[in-house]
Design an enzyme around this catalytic site. Sequence first.
Site, PDB file in Angstrom:
ATOM      1  N   GLU A 190      52.646  44.341  46.846  1.00 51.35           N
ATOM      2  CA  GLU A 190      52.961  45.426  47.789  1.00 51.35           C
ATOM      3  C   GLU A 190      53.319  44.846  49.164  1.00 51.35           C
ATOM      4  O   GLU A 190      54.242  45.320  49.828  1.00 51.35           O
ATOM      5  CB  GLU A 190      51.775  46.392  47.875  1.00 51.35           C
ATOM      6  CG  GLU A 190      51.577  47.218  46.598  1.00 51.35           C
ATOM      7  CD  GLU A 190      50.307  48.032  46.620  1.00 51.35           C
ATOM      8  OE1 GLU A 190      50.410  49.272  46.471  1.00 51.35           O
ATOM      9  OE2 GLU A 190      49.219  47.444  46.819  1.00 51.35           O
ATOM     10  N   ALA A 236      44.287  43.037  46.709  1.00 53.63           N
ATOM     11  CA  ALA A 236      43.217  43.415  47.625  1.00 53.63           C
ATOM     12  C   ALA A 236      41.976  42.630  47.231  1.00 53.63           C
ATOM     13  O   ALA A 236      41.881  42.138  46.115  1.00 53.63           O
ATOM     14  CB  ALA A 236      42.944  44.907  47.513  1.00 53.63           C
ATOM     15  N   GLY A 255      48.023  44.356  45.830  1.00 55.63           N
ATOM     16  CA  GLY A 255      48.356  44.399  47.259  1.00 55.63           C
ATOM     17  C   GLY A 255      49.218  43.227  47.687  1.00 55.63           C
ATOM     18  O   GLY A 255      49.958  43.319  48.672  1.00 55.63           O
ATOM     19  N   GLU A 308      46.711  47.086  39.047  1.00 53.83           N
ATOM     20  CA  GLU A 308      45.602  47.945  39.486  1.00 53.83           C
ATOM     21  C   GLU A 308      45.087  48.847  38.361  1.00 53.83           C
ATOM     22  O   GLU A 308      43.904  49.163  38.290  1.00 53.83           O
ATOM     23  CB  GLU A 308      46.054  48.821  40.665  1.00 53.83           C
ATOM     24  CG  GLU A 308      46.183  48.080  41.996  1.00 53.83           C
ATOM     25  CD  GLU A 308      47.521  47.391  42.186  1.00 53.83           C
ATOM     26  OE1 GLU A 308      47.831  47.006  43.324  1.00 53.83           O
ATOM     27  OE2 GLU A 308      48.256  47.210  41.199  1.00 53.83           O
TER      28      GLU A 308
HETATM   29  N1  T1G Z   1      39.585  39.906  44.815  1.00 53.70           N
HETATM   30  C1  T1G Z   1      38.481  39.135  44.891  1.00 53.70           C
HETATM   31  N2  T1G Z   1      38.248  38.025  44.122  1.00 53.70           N
HETATM   32  C2  T1G Z   1      39.204  37.699  43.249  1.00 53.70           C
HETATM   33  C3  T1G Z   1      40.393  38.455  43.097  1.00 53.70           C
HETATM   34  C4  T1G Z   1      40.575  39.600  43.938  1.00 53.70           C
HETATM   35  N3  T1G Z   1      41.672  40.361  43.875  1.00 53.70           N
HETATM   36  N4  T1G Z   1      41.142  37.877  42.133  1.00 53.70           N
HETATM   37  C5  T1G Z   1      40.441  36.805  41.709  1.00 53.70           C
HETATM   38  N5  T1G Z   1      39.289  36.688  42.357  1.00 53.70           N
HETATM   39  C6  T1G Z   1      38.283  35.632  42.179  1.00 53.70           C
HETATM   40  C7  T1G Z   1      37.614  35.673  40.801  1.00 53.70           C
HETATM   41  O1  T1G Z   1      36.526  36.558  40.789  1.00 53.70           O
HETATM   42  C8  T1G Z   1      37.183  34.222  40.617  1.00 53.70           C
HETATM   43  O2  T1G Z   1      36.007  34.034  41.354  1.00 53.70           O
HETATM   44  C9  T1G Z   1      38.296  33.451  41.305  1.00 53.70           C
HETATM   45  O3  T1G Z   1      38.949  34.384  42.191  1.00 53.70           O
HETATM   46  C10 T1G Z   1      39.320  32.936  40.348  1.00 53.70           C
HETATM   47  O4  T1G Z   1      39.777  33.990  39.542  1.00 53.70           O
HETATM   48  C11 T1G Z   1      45.803  48.070  47.502  1.00 53.70           C
HETATM   49  C12 T1G Z   1      43.760  48.070  45.659  1.00 53.70           C
HETATM   50  C13 T1G Z   1      44.749  36.018  40.165  1.00 53.70           C
HETATM   51  C14 T1G Z   1      45.504  36.042  37.819  1.00 53.70           C
HETATM   52  O5  T1G Z   1      43.916  42.860  39.893  1.00 53.70           O
HETATM   53  O6  T1G Z   1      44.038  38.803  37.750  1.00 53.70           O
HETATM   54  O7  T1G Z   1      45.395  45.080  45.126  1.00 53.70           O
HETATM   55  O8  T1G Z   1      34.471  33.621  39.475  1.00 53.70           O
HETATM   56  O9  T1G Z   1      38.829  33.120  37.376  1.00 53.70           O
HETATM   57  O10 T1G Z   1      42.066  32.940  35.562  1.00 53.70           O
HETATM   58  O11 T1G Z   1      47.071  48.270  45.647  1.00 53.70           O
HETATM   59  O12 T1G Z   1      42.043  36.358  39.078  1.00 53.70           O
HETATM   60  O13 T1G Z   1      35.477  31.717  40.703  1.00 53.70           O
HETATM   61  O14 T1G Z   1      33.783  33.183  41.840  1.00 53.70           O
HETATM   62  O15 T1G Z   1      40.389  35.083  37.417  1.00 53.70           O
HETATM   63  O16 T1G Z   1      43.308  31.654  37.379  1.00 53.70           O
HETATM   64  C15 T1G Z   1      44.882  43.791  42.241  1.00 53.70           C
HETATM   65  C16 T1G Z   1      42.985  40.133  39.975  1.00 53.70           C
HETATM   66  C17 T1G Z   1      43.667  44.091  43.066  1.00 53.70           C
HETATM   67  C18 T1G Z   1      44.351  40.574  40.321  1.00 53.70           C
HETATM   68  C19 T1G Z   1      43.860  34.306  38.627  1.00 53.70           C
HETATM   69  N6  T1G Z   1      44.861  42.405  41.835  1.00 53.70           N
HETATM   70  N7  T1G Z   1      42.906  38.700  39.717  1.00 53.70           N
HETATM   71  O17 T1G Z   1      43.325  34.149  37.334  1.00 53.70           O
HETATM   72  O18 T1G Z   1      41.232  32.780  37.946  1.00 53.70           O
HETATM   73  S1  T1G Z   1      43.616  45.799  43.492  1.00 53.70           S
HETATM   74  C20 T1G Z   1      44.360  42.043  40.662  1.00 53.70           C
HETATM   75  C21 T1G Z   1      43.428  38.166  38.575  1.00 53.70           C
HETATM   76  C22 T1G Z   1      44.787  45.997  44.717  1.00 53.70           C
HETATM   77  C23 T1G Z   1      46.099  47.463  46.191  1.00 53.70           C
HETATM   78  C24 T1G Z   1      44.982  47.412  45.205  1.00 53.70           C
HETATM   79  C25 T1G Z   1      43.168  36.705  38.357  1.00 53.70           C
HETATM   80  C26 T1G Z   1      44.348  35.797  38.773  1.00 53.70           C
HETATM   81  P1  T1G Z   1      34.891  33.083  40.798  1.00 53.70           P
HETATM   82  P2  T1G Z   1      40.017  33.798  37.958  1.00 53.70           P
HETATM   83  P3  T1G Z   1      42.510  32.803  36.968  1.00 53.70           P
END
Ligand code: T1G
Length: 694
Positions: free
Chosen positions: A108, A66, A105, A128
């Site tokens: 999912e 998400a 997501g 999450e």
């Molecule tokens: N939403 C918004 N921005 C995101 C993002 C996300 N999910 N993931 C990464 N970014 C941005 C981050 O802030 C950075 O921005 C850039 O992307 C690169 O990220 C319904 C509710 C994918 C493994 O928890 O673990 O889904 O600083 O520096 O080291 O059930 O990002 O460049 O401006 O981290 O290569 C669940 C979160 C969400 C994954 C890549 N998903 N992301 O790592 O790059 S909750 C997560 C990560 C959800 C549902 C629920 C990592 C990555 P900027 P980065 P990276």
Amino acid sequence: MTAINEFVTYEAKGTVGVVTVNSPPVNALSQGVRAGIKGGIEAAVADGSVNAIVLACAGRTFIAGADITEFGKPPKEPGLNVVISTIESSSKPVVAAIHGTALGGGLETALGCHYRVAVPSAKVGLPEVKLGILPGAGGTQRLPRVVGVQKALEFITSGVHVPAKQAFAAGLIDEMIDGDLTEGAIAFAKKVVEEGRPLVKISEQNDKLAEARKNPAIFDEFRKANARKFRRFEAPENCIKAIEAAVNLPFADGLKRERELFMELMSGEQAKAQQYFFFAERQANKIPDVPKDTPLIDIKTAGIVGAGTMGGGIAMNFLQAGIPVTIVETSQEALDKGIGVIKSNYAATVSKGRLKQEAMDKYMSLLTGSTSLEDLKDADIVIEAIFENMDVKKEVFGKLDKICKQGAILATNTSTLDIDEIGTATSRPDYVIGLHFFSPANVMRLLEEVRTKKTSATVMATCMALAKKIGKVPVMVGVCEGFVGNRMLAKRGEQASQLILEGAKLEDVDRVLYDFGFPMGPFAMSDLAGNDVGWRIRQGKGVKSPVADAICELGRFGQKTGDGYYHYEKGSRTPQPDPIVEEIIVKAARDAGINRRQVSDEEILKRCVYPMINEAAKILEEGIATRASDIDVIWVYGYGWPIYRGGPMRYADHIGLENIYNDLLKFKAEHGDEWTPAPLLERLVKEGKSFKDL
Ligand code: T1G
């Protein structure tokens, strides 16, 4: 090719319709992406020329979850569950084509598809829980239906990113694609149609739930086995409850229960703090005066000076990253001892089954021992990790400066000394930097990187990237005594020592900070690190600490001597209060003319935490730290500050700076000027602002 919207396109490739998401950097499920996917699937279903659908992503990764930047904002249609049921109810098979990281997501959404294919380098997961929430779009209901309940409990409460090969073995991935992913996915989709395979709707698959239905104890056993790891976190328990709902309720009711448990967490402080921390950690990568495209030095080899506890631990990080290391000691005996410790550390991990023997052999094959600094002449970076003495360090840096090739970075692991001063011993102060690792250096994730007045942008950018390569979280700070982490820690330590003189029991001080969420309190931590470390530094500075000095004079250095602030039974790490230490404290209080009294838990917590926050405000004022959230990253990864409280600065904003300011003034009236609020804190309070507003 048709643009469904600015993020999603649809194209019929022969008999297969391909829906492609393109929303850099990580194809997060913003409102636009959700609407685009739904529209793309509907277009494919309506397209009479295709009989199967592939959902793919452009860029570096499949959907990584998400859009976290949308959290806390009013939800917009379509909701993710609507998008996923559009996919699952498609009359044509939908195949998810996964590369990079299919997370949250994103996974999912893929679980809503009828089949999933992936490239070997891909990873999938539901992380999450690391954001203080749980998978809120069917992940807790569909995952156990694919991998079984035990694995689902492990995957969802850990938030692990599962490599594609392991996911394939667990039934999460239906086919691995070696060549071009989209072409491979299209071929797979055609095979599904040709072989008349069913549209696998995971929401209707219940066979993997049967085992848990027969054995409901599985959940309490899992809770018990992870009680220590989940201590005080709210999200893991709700994850378990949601998976229990998957086992005990029909799918639709389970989905409702999942949403309730999700919203319970989402509205809580822990989730807000952990989501704040997600961005704090990414902000810390950015150094305002070091542009993103600053050229990097290619670090192919490393040198370590000193094979003691820190030198050995630092070397292990490089070996595990595949970077050859030459480690130098003053004598063969010291060298053999140091390399022996590295070897036994790896052997212990192998014996616990957490490392393969081949991997250990590979790491050890990258390590070269030497008793001559000359052998570091070709190293791309040299990290000095010898004992804390300015003259000795300057002598070593002077020699390294003459020996090491031009362009080699000279780094010091000092935790207390002035690195600008150390740099003056070289002709290349712009290549001198502090790389402050935390003990045990092969375990602790924080790397406090210390820039001098002369450190170049290339050296800083190189060391920030290098930290990621060796599995560390880097934070760049400036030179001052104790840098950021230890400078704040000293304030807490001073108050902890003062509190026991005034009447607080040391085990109560430790209990209050343990209950707050630290892995242990200051006295138990000092016993673990060794009380003699601080003693030698105090003696070097001519600083007195009556109780700490008294126990060291008795040789009570902590766990390593069986006695410290606490007594430790032979072979046990359990701290036991010791009347001998209580006597030392009472005498020290009497000598200082202090009337001892009852001290409340609330006072203990405030007097241990608020001085750290006040000191942090001074650190920000002086520009030693770039931003308040960097200080939070330092404390969470370096000092065990509980991540579900976001860090000391986030915590201060949560408590309210005015409340802290007023308490500081109260303590100032009772205990003296050292409690004077920092000018920055005073200014923010007057302006009604918080650290997050900086
Ligand atoms: N939403 C918004 N921005 C995101 C993002 C996300 N999910 N993931 C990464 N970014 C941005 C981050 O802030 C950075 O921005 C850039 O992307 C690169 O990220 C319904 C509710 C994918 C493994 O928890 O673990 O889904 O600083 O520096 O080291 O059930 O990002 O460049 O401006 O981290 O290569 C669940 C979160 C969400 C994954 C890549 N998903 N992301 O790592 O790059 S909750 C997560 C990560 C959800 C549902 C629920 C990592 C990555 P900027 P980065 P990276």
